[in-house]
Design a protein around this motif. Structure first.
Motif, mmCIF file in Angstrom:
data_model
loop_
_atom_site.group_PDB
_atom_site.id
_atom_site.type_symbol
_atom_site.label_atom_id
_atom_site.label_comp_id
_atom_site.label_asym_id
_atom_site.label_seq_id
_atom_site.Cartn_x
_atom_site.Cartn_y
_atom_site.Cartn_z
ATOM 1 N N UNK A 1 35.769 -25.098 -95.932
ATOM 2 C CA UNK A 1 35.294 -23.842 -96.480
ATOM 3 C C UNK A 1 33.983 -23.456 -95.803
ATOM 4 N N UNK A 2 33.865 -22.161 -95.478
ATOM 5 C CA UNK A 2 32.662 -21.630 -94.848
ATOM 6 C C UNK A 2 32.012 -20.601 -95.773
ATOM 7 N N UNK A 138 27.594 -18.844 -91.557
ATOM 8 C CA UNK A 138 27.485 -17.793 -90.556
ATOM 9 C C UNK A 138 26.706 -16.641 -91.174
ATOM 10 N N UNK A 139 25.655 -16.204 -90.492
ATOM 11 C CA UNK A 139 24.835 -15.082 -90.938
ATOM 12 C C UNK A 139 25.014 -13.932 -89.955
ATOM 13 N N UNK A 140 25.335 -12.743 -90.465
ATOM 14 C CA UNK A 140 25.534 -11.567 -89.621
ATOM 15 C C UNK A 140 24.376 -10.612 -89.854
ATOM 16 N N UNK A 187 35.319 -14.029 -84.807
ATOM 17 C CA UNK A 187 36.758 -14.224 -84.626
ATOM 18 C C UNK A 187 37.040 -15.546 -83.903
ATOM 19 N N UNK A 188 36.258 -15.823 -82.844
ATOM 20 C CA UNK A 188 36.433 -17.070 -82.108
ATOM 21 C C UNK A 188 36.144 -18.277 -82.998
ATOM 22 N N UNK A 189 35.098 -18.172 -83.819
ATOM 23 C CA UNK A 189 34.779 -19.266 -84.721
ATOM 24 C C UNK A 189 35.921 -19.521 -85.697
ATOM 25 N N UNK A 190 36.451 -18.448 -86.278
ATOM 26 C CA UNK A 190 37.507 -18.609 -87.273
ATOM 27 C C UNK A 190 38.797 -19.130 -86.650
ATOM 28 N N UNK A 196 31.158 -19.034 -77.529
ATOM 29 C CA UNK A 196 30.486 -19.305 -76.262
ATOM 30 C C UNK A 196 29.126 -19.926 -76.423
ATOM 31 N N UNK A 197 28.314 -19.359 -77.310
ATOM 32 C CA UNK A 197 26.950 -19.840 -77.530
ATOM 33 C C UNK A 197 26.717 -19.872 -79.019
ATOM 34 N N UNK A 198 26.225 -21.002 -79.561
ATOM 35 C CA UNK A 198 25.939 -21.095 -80.985
ATOM 36 C C UNK A 198 24.661 -21.867 -81.243
#
Length: 203
Positions: A1-2, A138-140, A187-190, A196-198
């Motif tokens: 869970x995220x 994840x913070x947007x 989207x890539x994370x999910x 690419x960079x985190x």
């Protein structure tokens, strides 16, 4: 869970429906969504400065601004399921939904160490992630994000609130901060568990 937190500053952003659609499409059964307070919380700050009210009342008003933002998000995407109790997040996810959290349980009758502007919706989202033993936060944000900055540097740049870094050092979970135009990053994370960079582990 995220746990995913969408900044309230995106409330007037034309990209907001795209973010909510992405979470509805790919987040079912795995995402607890936290909303920022946006301009509603900004108004609380202005009223507190105007009338010199205490931090406890400002905290409660700011929490209610997050609740109102959650109603907005649900109206824009009814697939996001409103939950007013933390205990309802797990059951909502087990039913395959995205849990859109209204933090009513954070309303306080007495002040505590978190009832101040050092702890905004960023720290609230991180604290929730810790309580839920989330795998990722994840913070947007609406502002551009320099991927080379760590959590402490993002705090100093006023991207994250001042209470965030001490909590992050204790959290032990990956934290990603994305800008408003990095929907593909989420989207890539999910889909793949990485991008690419985190930020990776906070330090």
């Amino acid at each position: 869970m995220w746990v995913v937190k969408i900044g309230g500053s995106l409330c007037g952003d034309p990209l907001l429906p795209d973010w909510l659609r992405l979470l509805g499409q790919l987040g079912g059964g795995r995402i607890a969504l936290v909303c920022g307070g946006g301009t509603l919380a900004d108004e609380v700050r202005q009223l507190q400065a105007r009338w010199d009210t205490d931090d406890l009342s400002a905290h409660n008003m700011a929490v209610l601004s997050m609740v109102q933002t959650a109603y907005l998000f649900n109206s824009l995407n009814p697939d996001l399921r409103l939950v007013s109790r933390e205990a309802d997040i797990g059951p909502t996810l087990r039913r395959g939904g995205v849990a859109l959290w209204q933090p009513l349980e954070l309303l306080r009758h007495q002040p505590d160490p978190a009832t101040n502007w050092q702890h905004t919706s960023d720290s609230i989202a991180l604290a929730l992630a810790r309580r839920l033993n989330a795998e990722r936060l994840v913070l947007v944000k609406s502002c551009p994000i320099d991927p080379g900055l760590d959590v402490d540097q993002l705090v100093r740049a006023d991207v994250l609130d001042n209470g965030f870094a001490p909590l992050a050092r204790q959290a032990g979970l990956p934290i990603d901060v994305l800008s408003r135009d990095e929907g593909d990053g989420l989207r890539e994370l999910l889909l793949y568990g990485q991008r690419g960079v985190g930020l990776g582990q906070p330090h």
